[in-house]
Design an enzyme around this catalytic site. Structure first.
Site, mmCIF file in Angstrom:
data_model
loop_
_atom_site.group_PDB
_atom_site.id
_atom_site.type_symbol
_atom_site.label_atom_id
_atom_site.label_comp_id
_atom_site.label_asym_id
_atom_site.label_seq_id
_atom_site.Cartn_x
_atom_site.Cartn_y
_atom_site.Cartn_z
ATOM 1 N N GLY A 222 0.292 -1.244 0.419
ATOM 2 C CA GLY A 222 -0.241 0.209 -0.220
ATOM 3 C C GLY A 222 1.217 1.182 0.196
ATOM 4 O O GLY A 222 2.027 0.912 0.571
ATOM 5 N N LEU B 101 -1.537 7.258 2.495
ATOM 6 C CA LEU B 101 -0.789 7.648 3.327
ATOM 7 C C LEU B 101 -0.456 6.771 4.015
ATOM 8 O O LEU B 101 0.595 7.310 4.388
ATOM 9 C CB LEU B 101 -2.208 9.055 4.173
ATOM 10 N N ALA B 102 -0.821 6.253 4.518
ATOM 11 C CA ALA B 102 -0.286 5.132 5.939
ATOM 12 C C ALA B 102 1.577 4.440 4.970
ATOM 13 O O ALA B 102 2.364 4.643 5.686
ATOM 14 C CB ALA B 102 -1.606 4.199 6.604
ATOM 15 N N GLY B 103 0.827 3.390 3.710
ATOM 16 C CA GLY B 103 1.902 3.087 3.361
ATOM 17 C C GLY B 103 2.653 3.937 2.907
ATOM 18 O O GLY B 103 4.163 3.480 3.365
ATOM 19 N N ARG C 240 -20.790 12.993 11.792
ATOM 20 C CA ARG C 240 -21.813 12.733 10.126
ATOM 21 C C ARG C 240 -22.603 11.401 10.519
ATOM 22 O O ARG C 240 -24.063 11.387 9.855
ATOM 23 C CB ARG C 240 -20.287 11.586 9.823
ATOM 24 N N HIS D 264 -18.397 5.628 3.182
ATOM 25 C CA HIS D 264 -17.618 6.287 3.351
ATOM 26 C C HIS D 264 -16.310 6.403 3.336
ATOM 27 O O HIS D 264 -15.342 6.001 3.375
ATOM 28 C CB HIS D 264 -18.002 7.605 3.787
ATOM 29 N N GLU E 134 -6.827 2.914 7.505
ATOM 30 C CA GLU E 134 -7.675 2.373 7.452
ATOM 31 C C GLU E 134 -7.674 0.757 7.151
ATOM 32 O O GLU E 134 -9.070 0.457 7.570
ATOM 33 C CB GLU E 134 -8.279 3.258 5.860
ATOM 34 N N ARG F 272 -15.927 7.593 12.529
ATOM 35 C CA ARG F 272 -14.393 8.568 12.594
ATOM 36 C C ARG F 272 -15.510 10.313 13.055
ATOM 37 O O ARG F 272 -16.267 10.203 12.400
ATOM 38 C CB ARG F 272 -13.866 8.408 11.353
HETATM 39 C C1 LIG Z 1 -13.351 11.137 -1.283
HETATM 40 C C2 LIG Z 1 -12.889 11.054 0.384
HETATM 41 C C3 LIG Z 1 -12.998 12.028 1.031
HETATM 42 C C4 LIG Z 1 -11.729 11.670 2.128
HETATM 43 N N1 LIG Z 1 -12.049 13.024 3.045
HETATM 44 C C5 LIG Z 1 -10.994 13.009 3.955
HETATM 45 C C6 LIG Z 1 -10.911 14.136 4.660
HETATM 46 O O1 LIG Z 1 -10.994 15.443 4.033
HETATM 47 N N2 LIG Z 1 -9.932 14.008 6.159
HETATM 48 C C7 LIG Z 1 -9.327 12.972 6.421
HETATM 49 O O2 LIG Z 1 -9.023 12.476 7.441
HETATM 50 N N3 LIG Z 1 -10.180 11.500 5.386
HETATM 51 C C8 LIG Z 1 -10.896 12.004 4.130
HETATM 52 N N4 LIG Z 1 -10.957 10.768 4.157
HETATM 53 C C9 LIG Z 1 -10.728 9.062 4.385
HETATM 54 C C10 LIG Z 1 -8.796 9.029 3.703
HETATM 55 O O3 LIG Z 1 -9.466 9.821 2.942
HETATM 56 C C11 LIG Z 1 -8.724 7.901 4.003
HETATM 57 O O4 LIG Z 1 -9.736 6.987 4.625
HETATM 58 C C12 LIG Z 1 -7.290 7.732 4.085
HETATM 59 O O5 LIG Z 1 -6.885 8.338 3.299
HETATM 60 C C13 LIG Z 1 -6.913 5.608 3.605
HETATM 61 O O6 LIG Z 1 -5.319 6.017 3.722
HETATM 62 P P1 LIG Z 1 -5.088 4.183 3.227
HETATM 63 O O7 LIG Z 1 -3.462 4.982 2.986
HETATM 64 O O8 LIG Z 1 -5.206 3.885 4.996
HETATM 65 O O9 LIG Z 1 -5.217 3.770 2.260
HETATM 66 P P2 LIG Z 1 -5.698 3.959 0.991
HETATM 67 O O10 LIG Z 1 -4.543 5.336 0.324
HETATM 68 O O11 LIG Z 1 -6.767 4.153 0.350
HETATM 69 O O12 LIG Z 1 -4.345 3.320 -0.504
HETATM 70 C C14 LIG Z 1 -4.016 1.573 -0.263
HETATM 71 C C15 LIG Z 1 -3.141 1.210 -0.939
HETATM 72 O O13 LIG Z 1 -2.824 0.007 -1.266
HETATM 73 C C16 LIG Z 1 -2.750 -0.470 -2.500
HETATM 74 N N5 LIG Z 1 -3.323 -1.843 -2.185
HETATM 75 C C17 LIG Z 1 -4.645 -2.267 -1.834
HETATM 76 N N6 LIG Z 1 -4.399 -3.448 -2.152
HETATM 77 C C18 LIG Z 1 -3.407 -3.678 -2.100
HETATM 78 C C19 LIG Z 1 -3.339 -5.092 -2.585
HETATM 79 N N7 LIG Z 1 -4.250 -6.179 -2.160
HETATM 80 N N8 LIG Z 1 -2.119 -5.561 -3.256
HETATM 81 C C20 LIG Z 1 -1.395 -4.481 -2.701
HETATM 82 N N9 LIG Z 1 -1.553 -3.170 -2.892
HETATM 83 C C21 LIG Z 1 -3.019 -3.139 -2.481
HETATM 84 C C22 LIG Z 1 -3.235 0.540 -3.393
HETATM 85 O O14 LIG Z 1 -2.907 0.264 -4.296
HETATM 86 C C23 LIG Z 1 -3.305 2.385 -2.389
HETATM 87 O O15 LIG Z 1 -1.970 2.117 -2.517
HETATM 88 C C24 LIG Z 1 -11.702 11.242 2.634
HETATM 89 C C25 LIG Z 1 -12.302 9.618 1.781
HETATM 90 C C26 LIG Z 1 -13.022 9.846 0.580
HETATM 91 C C27 LIG Z 1 -12.836 8.470 -0.105
#
Ligand SMILES: Cc1cc2nc3c(=O)[nH]c(=O)nc-3n(C[C@H](O)[C@H](O)[C@H](O)COP(=O)(O)OP(=O)(O)OC[C@H]3O[C@@H](n4cnc5c(N)ncnc54)[C@H](O)[C@@H]3O)c2cc1C
Ligand code: SF4
Ligand code: FES
Lengths: 248, 664
Positions: free
Chosen positions: B39, B42-44, B336, B428, B452, B462
């Site tokens: 991933g 942001l986290a990865g 929310r 969401h 997430e 949240r």
């Molecule tokens: C439209 C929208 C607006 C938002 N606005 C806000 C906001 O204003 N403020 C806020 O705090 N939060 C907001 N959120 C929530 C927030 O954006 C997400 O919870 C957060 O960005 C998730 O980040 P993440 O790094 O956990 O995962 P993600 O950003 O979803 O990244 C997942 C990663 O894992 C990879 N991946 C997944 N499965 C696999 C697999 N099997 N093999 C290889 N790679 C894989 C993908 O390629 C990707 O790189 C919003 C969400 C949405 C949908």
């Protein structure tokens, strides 16, 4: 509305491709990609091969979608990605031609999908501020004047979609590269490395096989984020001063 | 009973003390230790970059064609931090408290407090990377408010906060890729987790360009693979967002915690037709200035639904600003879950304002007037005309929300400066996720989950702008420390070989699974199954749930799964670029994930946060928790025969008092 689509079909990187004609029934509220979804459902139910295209966010921010619609990357609408284009801009009986990006540095994967890793390579060459996690000072210790912050922001909104290189007759990546150069060098945080950054990123651009910029300006016209060619002028100035100046 | 491994000590000093006494890995050893990060959201991306900077040998994977396209890029509104730059009484404790309360007292105190502590460092780090946050006139950082809080602590970058934060992390990651500390694998999808002697030691991936199946070994595995909101088919998540990485880990022994906690966001663009492929969020920040309303009378609503009237035809006194009426203390900025349910109540009463009756208004007319007048004053314009006020006001609103308004207009074809926006709740975010302890380690040793994908910090609901904060906290400031607790014990472990029997078996399992799917050769598309699943889960395990509905839904999901395995059709071959095959493996996992969500929702006989059980409500129709029986995390083990086993982690609240959550 009934539409005719001329779609580029190409089995893989090495296969020869061609345009194929499809008929599809669309609704004016659909997005362009939803119209292609409908066509694909049709193809799948006929057990034929659906049309491959890149997409993910479908709201104009991830930079995945990348179709050339009637000769223009992201289609006819100013400041709009393919995924944000809606069918209300078309009318019954229209014929639409859909092709992949064509640039030497973006090889075709299948149908309308291309590989744009070359843009990642340009960023890897220097599109960052060298700061490790934990090394930062307090956020408010670096005040930035509103106008400058806004200008940097405008450049930073580039989504890395590749339309600029696809629109350019030379297949140049200048708009993309200059947007990152401008974003970082406008800010105090990016100042220290600005000379080496521009040298390295420009060199990488050449290495990836992108063409030279001859100020055609097609990139700006088709850029969905309306990134300005002023950034290219800035890159050129920075490049010149970086090449004339001594090592930084 | 699950052990959360929370270190002892006072809440406010626990993390600092723990961090100072943690086992370290010497630089020379770090170079020999391999870490897989799946991933690049942001986290990865933040984790991979930081672990690379520390000197670990990192392999990073994403299914996207570039790490920059992770779904985090789409986040709009902002990121919270307890900086108290506005001098409005914010503090680490207050952010902690708001998050615990916002989560309806179903999260782990120690994790939430740590999150609040590191929040301030995140902003500093991002500024240093060149993230162009919004600024005040004096050049200092600006803030705004989000729902469920009474201070202004949200940092933002126009309506593109996620994009700018992700590009910051992506650029840091790119620097580590360039200097060889991180090896990046784009368009590689993790299809299985490999355990050796009980520890997570690698993954099996499919190269999406070629279909090649590969083994990747490392000393430990970090998953930052995002949320599972796309179980519902329609959600604000990107089309590719999926649960497969997490679900495969569950099938190898990890636990799925609180899967029924799903966030339904109140302000999204309503569904327009059957062909709809996804829903678009209108950022919560809009509720700073937009007022939510429906007509007071059903007759007016009917006229609007039939297209005989528009919102503009409804006189001020005939409008029901129901959030302001029901929740005077927080008004339009209630959390929310509360706002979404209130919209559902209004539409259930027949007061919806679109053709389908499934929409409410979000109106900026009052804000445009207010800003217009104050702007005229600032600019020294005496007796401004009504049209001048309108123009000045629209300009202010454009500056604050311009890109959101533009997005709305592109999708709906309506101008939100002139007509009130129509909005409706949509799926969401998923608070539930892989169970992790204080170190963000799952119950499988050496397997970590961030962002997430884990369940950790948001309880049953949240707060806005807290997901970005959590993702970056996990990646930049938590995992780089806590991973050492595991890896310090591994410094004598030689490189893990991908040739062991365990890897061979896992690879074979993946190959068999793909071949089995392809061989079904039925008549229905993958998409059609996904849509059907989404409808079931939305209907019975969405905004409100009941025992009878959930019991029915389990049967429906099981039947649908059976049908999928007998009638799905996947075009193309296994050994080529094949998006339909990718979708098929993801939908197969959603079909199991959906069941575990229902099972969890059935188990939880209370209403809390995003989980609203119709049987458990107060007299005024508000959610009613049951603290005596349900102050615990439910973490599920999957069983193919349907006897899913629950593991419990009891939640202890020592620093806040459990109260009925009130925003009145
Ligand atoms: C439209 C929208 C607006 C938002 N606005 C806000 C906001 O204003 N403020 C806020 O705090 N939060 C907001 N959120 C929530 C927030 O954006 C997400 O919870 C957060 O960005 C998730 O980040 P993440 O790094 O956990 O995962 P993600 O950003 O979803 O990244 C997942 C990663 O894992 C990879 N991946 C997944 N499965 C696999 C697999 N099997 N093999 C290889 N790679 C894989 C993908 O390629 C990707 O790189 C919003 C969400 C949405 C949908
Ligand atoms: S500059 Fe514009 S066209 Fe080029 S990659 Fe960026 S957003 Fe796309
Ligand atoms: S699909 Fe993300 S920008 Fe078009």
């Amino acid at each position: 509305m009934k539409l005719k689509l001329q779609v580029w079909r190409q089995k893989n990187k090495n296969a020869k491709g061609s345009l194929k004609l499809y008929n599809v029934e669309a609704d004016e509220h659909m997005s362009f990609l939803e119209m292609l979804d409908v066509l694909n459902e049709q193809l799948i139910s006929d057990k034929s091969d659906p049309i491959a295209f890149d997409h993910d966010c479908r709201e104009g921010i991830c930079g995945s979608c990348s179709l050339v619609i009637d000769g223009r990357p992201h289609g006819p609408q100013q400041g709009t990605t393919t995924c944000q284009l809606h069918m209300r801009h078309y009318k019954d009986g229209d014929t639409i031609t859909i092709e992949p990006y064509r640039a030497k540095a973006f090889p075709i994967v299948k149908d309308l999908v291309t590989q744009r890793t070359a843009y990642d390579k340009i960023i890897q060459a220097g599109g960052y501020v060298s700061v490790n996690t934990g090394q930062a000072v307090d956020g408010n210790a670096i005040p930035i004047e509103g106008g400058i912050a806004a200008k940097a922001f405008d450049a930073a909104t580039c989504i890395g979609c590749g339309a600029c290189a696809a629109a350019c007759p030379n297949g140049s990546a200048m708009l993309f590269t200059s947007a990152k150069i401008a974003h970082l060098s406008l800010l105090p945080q990016g100042q220290i490395e600005h000379k080496s950054r521009v040298r390295k990123m420009v060199a990488q651009m050449d290495k990836e096989g992108f063409g030279m910029c001859s100020n055609v300006g097609a990139c700006e016209v088709d850029c969905p984020k309306e990134i300005s060619t002023d950034n290219i002028a800035r890159l050129n100035r920075e490049y010149l001063s970086a090449s004339l100046g001594a090592e930084d | 009973m699950l052990n959360s491994n929370v270190p002892p000590g006072e809440l406010s000093t626990k993390w600092t003390e723990y961090r100072s006494k943690m086992n370290l890995v010497a630089p020379g050893n770090k170079r020999r230790l391999e870490v897989i990060v799946v991933g690049t959201g942001l986290a990865g991306a933040s984790a991979a970059a930081t672990l690379g900077e520390l000197g670990y040998n990192v392999k990073c994977f994403c299914f996207h064609d570039s790490p920059r396209r992770a779904h985090s890029i789409a986040a709009q509104g902002g990121i919270n931090a307890a900086k108290n730059y506005q001098n409005d009484g914010d503090s680490i404790y207050r952010l902690f408290y708001d998050t615990i309360k916002g989560g309806d007292y179903r999260s782990r105190e120690s994790n939430v407090h740590r999150l609040a502590e590191v929040s301030t460092e995140i902003i500093d780090q991002c500024v240093a990377q060149g993230v162009p946050f919004a600024r005040e006139y004096g050049g200092l950082l600006a803030n705004r408010s989000f729902g469920g809080v009474q201070v202004s602590r949200t940092f933002y970058a126009r309506g593109q906060t996620g994009q700018q934060l992700l590009l910051g992390a992506y650029q840091s990651l790119s620097r580590q890729i360039a200097n060889g500390n991180v090896k990046m694998y784009n368009r590689h999808e993790m299809l299985d987790l490999v355990k050796v002697d009980g520890k997570a030691r690698g993954i099996i991936t499919r190269n999406l360009l070629t279909g090649e199946i590969d083994r990747h070994a490392a000393h430990c595995v970090v998953m930052a693979t995002g949320g599972y909101g796309n179980v519902y088919y329609l959600s604000t998540n990107a089309m590719g967002s999926n649960v497969s990485a997490g679900w495969r880990a569950v099938r190898r022994g990890a636990l799925m915690a609180n899967p029924c906690y799903v966030q339904i966001h109140p302000t999204c663009i309503p569904v327009s037709g059957e062909y709809q492929s996804k829903l678009t969020l209108m950022s919560e920040s809009l509720r700073n200035d937009g007022r939510v309303w429906v007509p007071k009378s059903i007759e007016d609503a009917k006229a609007i639904q039939e297209g005989k009237k528009t919102g503009l035809d409804i006189a001020e006194e005939d409008r029901d600003y129901y959030l302001e009426r029901r929740y005077p203390a927080f008004g339009n900025l209630v959390p929310r879950d509360v706002a979404s349910r209130a919209a559902k109540v209004a539409c259930d009463e027949g007061k919806g304002v679109s053709k389908t009756g499934l929409a409410v208004y979000l109106d900026f007319a009052a804000a445009i007037q207010r800003y217009g007048k104050s702007e005229a004053l600032t600019q020294g314009i005496d007796n401004p005309s009504a049209s001048a006020i309108l123009k000045l006001g629209e300009d202010v609103v454009r500056k604050k929300y311009g890109n959101l308004f533009q997005m709305y207009e592109k999708i709906t074809g309506e101008n939100p400066y002139k007509m009130p926006m129509k909005i409706f709740p949509a799926v969401h975010y998923t608070m539930g996720g892989i169970w992790v302890d204080y170190n963000l380690e799952t119950n499988v040793p050496g397997l970590f989950a961030l962002g997430e994908a884990n369940f950790s910090d948001h309880g049953a609901n949240r707060l806005g702008a807290s997901a970005l904060m959590q993702g970056l906290a996990d990646g930049y400031f938590v995992i780089p420390y806590t991973i050492g607790q595991f890896l310090s014990k591994e410094i004598r472990t030689p490189n893990i070989s991908p040739d062991s029997a365990e890897f061979e078996q896992a690879e074979q399992d993946v190959r068999d699974r793909l071949a089995k799917l392809k061989a079904i050769n039925g008549n229905q598309s993958v998409e059609s199954f996904h849509r059907k699943l989404g409808k079931i889960i939305w209907e019975y395990c969405g905004m409100s749930r009941s025992e009878a509905g959930l019991n029915k839904a389990i049967g429906l999901v099981r039947d649908l799964r059976k049908e999928f395995y007998s009638d799905v059709y996947i075009p193309g071959e296994l050994d080529e670029y094949n998006p339909e095959l990718e979708k098929a493996t993801r939908v197969a996992d959603f079909l199991e994930m959906g069941e575990i969500m229902i099972v969890d929702a059935l188990n939880r006989n209370e209403s809390c946060g995003g989980h609203f059980r119709e049987e458990y409500t107060s007299e005024e129709g508000e959610a009613k928790r049951n603290d005596a029986d349900y102050t615990y995390v439910a973490a599920w083990e999957w069983d193919d025969d349907g006897n899913h086993k629950m593991h419990r982690e009891d939640l202890e609240f020592k620093n806040v008092e459990l109260k009925t959550r009130s925003y009145k």
